[in-house]
Design an enzyme around this catalytic site. Structure first.
Site, mmCIF file in Angstrom:
data_model
loop_
_atom_site.group_PDB
_atom_site.id
_atom_site.type_symbol
_atom_site.label_atom_id
_atom_site.label_comp_id
_atom_site.label_asym_id
_atom_site.label_seq_id
_atom_site.Cartn_x
_atom_site.Cartn_y
_atom_site.Cartn_z
ATOM 1 N N ALA A 1 -14.853 -9.076 -7.805
ATOM 2 C CA ALA A 1 -14.035 -9.880 -8.725
ATOM 3 C C ALA A 1 -14.630 -11.268 -8.952
ATOM 4 O O ALA A 1 -14.678 -11.767 -10.076
ATOM 5 C CB ALA A 1 -12.622 -10.007 -8.154
ATOM 6 N N ASP B 1 -1.873 -15.687 0.459
ATOM 7 C CA ASP B 1 -2.809 -16.649 1.055
ATOM 8 C C ASP B 1 -2.837 -18.019 0.375
ATOM 9 O O ASP B 1 -3.477 -18.940 0.870
ATOM 10 C CB ASP B 1 -4.240 -16.042 1.090
ATOM 11 C CG ASP B 1 -4.773 -15.643 -0.304
ATOM 12 O OD1 ASP B 1 -5.592 -14.713 -0.375
ATOM 13 O OD2 ASP B 1 -4.357 -16.271 -1.311
ATOM 14 N N GLY C 1 -8.628 -6.157 -7.452
ATOM 15 C CA GLY C 1 -8.694 -6.193 -5.985
ATOM 16 C C GLY C 1 -7.467 -5.674 -5.297
ATOM 17 O O GLY C 1 -7.014 -6.253 -4.317
ATOM 18 N N THR C 2 -6.910 -4.541 -5.814
ATOM 19 C CA THR C 2 -5.765 -3.969 -5.115
ATOM 20 C C THR C 2 -5.945 -2.465 -4.969
ATOM 21 O O THR C 2 -6.465 -1.792 -5.851
ATOM 22 C CB THR C 2 -4.423 -4.274 -5.829
ATOM 23 O OG1 THR C 2 -3.347 -3.733 -5.051
ATOM 24 C CG2 THR C 2 -4.393 -3.705 -7.238
ATOM 25 N N HIS D 1 4.866 -11.190 -3.102
ATOM 26 C CA HIS D 1 5.123 -10.939 -1.673
ATOM 27 C C HIS D 1 5.272 -12.221 -0.870
ATOM 28 O O HIS D 1 5.148 -12.202 0.352
ATOM 29 C CB HIS D 1 4.000 -10.068 -1.071
ATOM 30 C CG HIS D 1 3.943 -8.697 -1.669
ATOM 31 N ND1 HIS D 1 2.818 -7.906 -1.627
ATOM 32 C CD2 HIS D 1 4.869 -7.985 -2.341
ATOM 33 C CE1 HIS D 1 3.063 -6.763 -2.241
ATOM 34 N NE2 HIS D 1 4.302 -6.787 -2.693
ATOM 35 N N CYS E 1 19.923 -20.125 7.794
ATOM 36 C CA CYS E 1 20.459 -20.999 6.731
ATOM 37 C C CYS E 1 19.418 -21.113 5.616
ATOM 38 O O CYS E 1 18.304 -20.625 5.773
ATOM 39 C CB CYS E 1 20.810 -22.371 7.332
ATOM 40 S SG CYS E 1 19.424 -23.498 7.500
HETATM 41 C C1 BV8 Z 1 10.572 -2.377 -0.701
HETATM 42 C C2 BV8 Z 1 3.335 -9.381 2.945
HETATM 43 C C3 BV8 Z 1 12.805 -1.612 -0.811
HETATM 44 C C4 BV8 Z 1 3.291 -9.531 4.403
HETATM 45 C C5 BV8 Z 1 3.112 -7.063 2.223
HETATM 46 C C6 BV8 Z 1 6.637 5.697 0.955
HETATM 47 C C7 BV8 Z 1 6.136 5.896 -0.316
HETATM 48 C C8 BV8 Z 1 6.126 4.857 -1.251
HETATM 49 C C9 BV8 Z 1 6.641 3.602 -0.925
HETATM 50 C C10 BV8 Z 1 7.127 3.409 0.344
HETATM 51 C C11 BV8 Z 1 7.128 4.443 1.287
HETATM 52 N N1 BV8 Z 1 7.664 3.954 2.423
HETATM 53 C C12 BV8 Z 1 7.997 2.651 2.251
HETATM 54 C C13 BV8 Z 1 7.707 2.328 0.979
HETATM 55 C C14 BV8 Z 1 7.924 1.038 0.336
HETATM 56 C C15 BV8 Z 1 6.894 0.042 0.835
HETATM 57 C C16 BV8 Z 1 5.503 0.543 0.502
HETATM 58 O O1 BV8 Z 1 5.068 0.454 -0.632
HETATM 59 N N2 BV8 Z 1 4.807 1.077 1.542
HETATM 60 C C17 BV8 Z 1 3.485 1.615 1.293
HETATM 61 C C18 BV8 Z 1 2.483 1.021 2.295
HETATM 62 C C19 BV8 Z 1 3.550 3.142 1.449
HETATM 63 N N3 BV8 Z 1 7.165 -1.172 0.109
HETATM 64 C C20 BV8 Z 1 8.035 -2.047 0.622
HETATM 65 O O2 BV8 Z 1 8.557 -1.936 1.713
HETATM 66 C C21 BV8 Z 1 8.385 -3.212 -0.274
HETATM 67 N N4 BV8 Z 1 9.802 -3.355 -0.296
HETATM 68 O O3 BV8 Z 1 10.168 -1.325 -1.145
HETATM 69 O O4 BV8 Z 1 11.900 -2.655 -0.499
HETATM 70 C C22 BV8 Z 1 14.121 -2.257 -0.867
HETATM 71 C C23 BV8 Z 1 14.762 -2.370 -2.119
HETATM 72 C C24 BV8 Z 1 16.012 -2.942 -2.156
HETATM 73 C C25 BV8 Z 1 16.616 -3.459 -0.986
HETATM 74 C C26 BV8 Z 1 15.925 -3.373 0.247
HETATM 75 C C27 BV8 Z 1 14.683 -2.775 0.303
HETATM 76 C C28 BV8 Z 1 7.776 -4.497 0.270
HETATM 77 C C29 BV8 Z 1 6.273 -4.430 0.116
HETATM 78 C C30 BV8 Z 1 5.659 -5.772 0.502
HETATM 79 C C31 BV8 Z 1 5.087 -5.660 1.885
HETATM 80 N N5 BV8 Z 1 4.402 -6.908 2.213
HETATM 81 N N6 BV8 Z 1 2.544 -8.203 2.601
HETATM 82 C C32 BV8 Z 1 1.922 -9.944 4.855
HETATM 83 O O5 BV8 Z 1 0.975 -9.976 4.051
HETATM 84 O O6 BV8 Z 1 1.815 -10.230 6.044
HETATM 85 S S1 BV8 Z 1 2.115 -5.799 1.707
HETATM 86 C C33 BV8 Z 1 0.463 -6.174 1.777
HETATM 87 O O7 BV8 Z 1 -0.162 -5.128 0.993
HETATM 88 C C34 BV8 Z 1 0.000 -7.461 1.090
HETATM 89 O O8 BV8 Z 1 1.026 -8.168 0.434
HETATM 90 C C35 BV8 Z 1 -0.988 -6.951 0.045
HETATM 91 O O9 BV8 Z 1 -1.064 -7.789 -1.019
HETATM 92 C C36 BV8 Z 1 -0.364 -5.674 -0.275
HETATM 93 C C37 BV8 Z 1 -1.156 -4.718 -1.087
HETATM 94 O O10 BV8 Z 1 -2.428 -4.562 -0.493
HETATM 95 P P1 BV8 Z 1 -3.685 -4.925 -1.421
HETATM 96 O O11 BV8 Z 1 -3.503 -6.313 -1.921
HETATM 97 O O12 BV8 Z 1 -3.896 -3.854 -2.414
HETATM 98 O O13 BV8 Z 1 -4.842 -4.990 -0.361
HETATM 99 P P2 BV8 Z 1 -5.669 -3.737 0.228
HETATM 100 O O14 BV8 Z 1 -6.388 -4.216 1.441
HETATM 101 O O15 BV8 Z 1 -4.767 -2.542 0.335
HETATM 102 O O16 BV8 Z 1 -6.743 -3.407 -0.894
HETATM 103 C C38 BV8 Z 1 -7.750 -4.359 -1.179
HETATM 104 C C39 BV8 Z 1 -8.507 -3.843 -2.384
HETATM 105 O O17 BV8 Z 1 -9.489 -4.813 -2.757
HETATM 106 C C40 BV8 Z 1 -9.264 -2.555 -2.113
HETATM 107 O O18 BV8 Z 1 -9.027 -1.649 -3.173
HETATM 108 C C41 BV8 Z 1 -10.735 -2.990 -2.101
HETATM 109 O O19 BV8 Z 1 -11.580 -1.985 -2.607
HETATM 110 C C42 BV8 Z 1 -10.708 -4.145 -3.039
HETATM 111 N N7 BV8 Z 1 -11.774 -5.135 -2.876
HETATM 112 C C43 BV8 Z 1 -12.372 -5.541 -1.722
HETATM 113 N N8 BV8 Z 1 -13.270 -6.502 -2.010
HETATM 114 C C44 BV8 Z 1 -13.222 -6.722 -3.348
HETATM 115 C C45 BV8 Z 1 -12.278 -5.851 -3.911
HETATM 116 N N9 BV8 Z 1 -12.014 -5.823 -5.230
HETATM 117 C C46 BV8 Z 1 -12.689 -6.682 -6.016
HETATM 118 N N10 BV8 Z 1 -13.614 -7.556 -5.556
HETATM 119 C C47 BV8 Z 1 -13.914 -7.597 -4.230
HETATM 120 N N11 BV8 Z 1 -14.840 -8.465 -3.781
HETATM 121 ZN ZN ZN Z 2 18.564 -23.174 9.604
#
Ligand code: BV8
Ligand code: ZN
Length: 250
Positions: A241, A106, A197-198, A121, A132
């Protein structure tokens, strides 16, 4: 003195004594700024399924749908400000050796003044050409584009006219090797890590706290509820946070 106050006093000392601090943030970092998280109530993934939108395949099948989602998110981000938590991290970096690694796309850490940090990310304000090396940073002049109606639904590369995509890491895509390696090194070399916050659901980012703990760091979770990482941390502060980070880092 409440339990939390005692923990905060101890953490303030640990920050002062630390040679190297890592702050690892997720979507909860921006929740108090009004940015929906991914998996919480009202979360981004709620009405869409991640794999339907945040994948290269989804984009190639339906670029207008995926661009529509990112444009909606950008427009919503134009209304929000960083919160006191973002600002506390930016200020602390001027006083302690602090490495920020964020999963967030963000741009709010930069907006709060953080520099030289790791965007694991990518960044929703940046775009890159499918064909390109051209990239374009829409950053804050996106507003003019939207108000002038210029924000075309399908941005094309100014150099080769191919389709541009958001410069974010989609599921199934590798993270930038240099960025994730720098994050792993920082995690393994720090005395103290804040995990803020993750939900700890997304790999490989969610491995950072495990690496830090294994390398001997004191790992502190800041979240409003327990997560997959809670049992991996030395202590968890179940506080928003934006409220608790200023108390620890200021
Ligand atoms: C890769 C960008 C390989 C886009 C994002 C099965 C098992 C394990 C792993 C995998 C699997 N199947 C696939 C995978 C791998 C996969 C993965 O991990 N999947 C998960 C879902 C199972 N990962 C990938 O694909 C990654 N790449 O592995 O590539 C590879 C290697 C070599 C060559 C080729 C390929 C890529 C992962 C990146 C994906 N992109 N986003 C977009 O945003 O549009 S992920 C997305 O989730 C965001 O980036 C975000 O940052 C990320 C994590 O989420 P969080 O930030 O934790 O947010 P969430 O809502 O989940 O939680 C919020 C938290 O805040 C909560 O706990 C809440 O309680 C808390 N909260 C709320 N309010 C507050 C607070 N805390 C404090 N204060 C508050 N006020
Ligand atoms: Zn181009």
């Amino acid at each position: 003195m409440g339990a939390t106050e005692a923990v905060i006093t101890d953490l303030r000392r640990r920050v002062a004594d630390a040679a190297s601090v890592v702050v690892f943030t997720g979507a909860g970092m921006s929740a108090e700024s009004g940015v929906p998280t991914y998996r919480g109530q009202g979360g981004l993934w709620k009405n869409f399924r991640a794999q339907d939108l945040a994948t290269l395949d989804a984009f190639q099948r339906n670029p207008a749908l995926v661009w529509g989602w990112y444009r909606e998110r950008r427009n919503r981000l134009l209304e929000v400000e960083p919160n006191d938590g973002h600002r506390a991290i930016a200020l602390a970096a001027g006083r302690v050796h602090l490495t920020l690694a964020t999963q967030n796309v963000d741009g709010l850490h930069a907006f709060a003044g953080s520099v030289n940090f790791l965007e694991l990310h990518g960044n929703i304000w940046r775009e890159q050409c499918l064909s390109c090396p051209t990239t374009d940073d829409r950053s804050r002049h996106w507003l003019e584009k939207v108000t002038q109606g210029e924000a075309d639904p399908l941005p094309l590369c100014p150099d080769c006219a191919s389709l541009m995509r958001p410069s974010v890491v989609w599921f199934g895509e590798a993270l930038d090797g240099r960025v994730i390696e720098a994050a792993f090194r920082a995690a393994e070399g720090c005395d103290l890590m804040f995990v803020v916050g993750t939900s700890g659901e997304v790999q490989p980012a969610a491995s950072l706290p495990v690496l830090a703990r294994r390398a001997g760091a004191y790992v502190v979770e800041v979240n409003i509820e327990p997560t997959l990482l809670t049992e991996r941390c030395n202590v968890s502060l179940f506080e928003p946070a934006g409220r608790v980070l200023p108390k620890i880092l200021a």
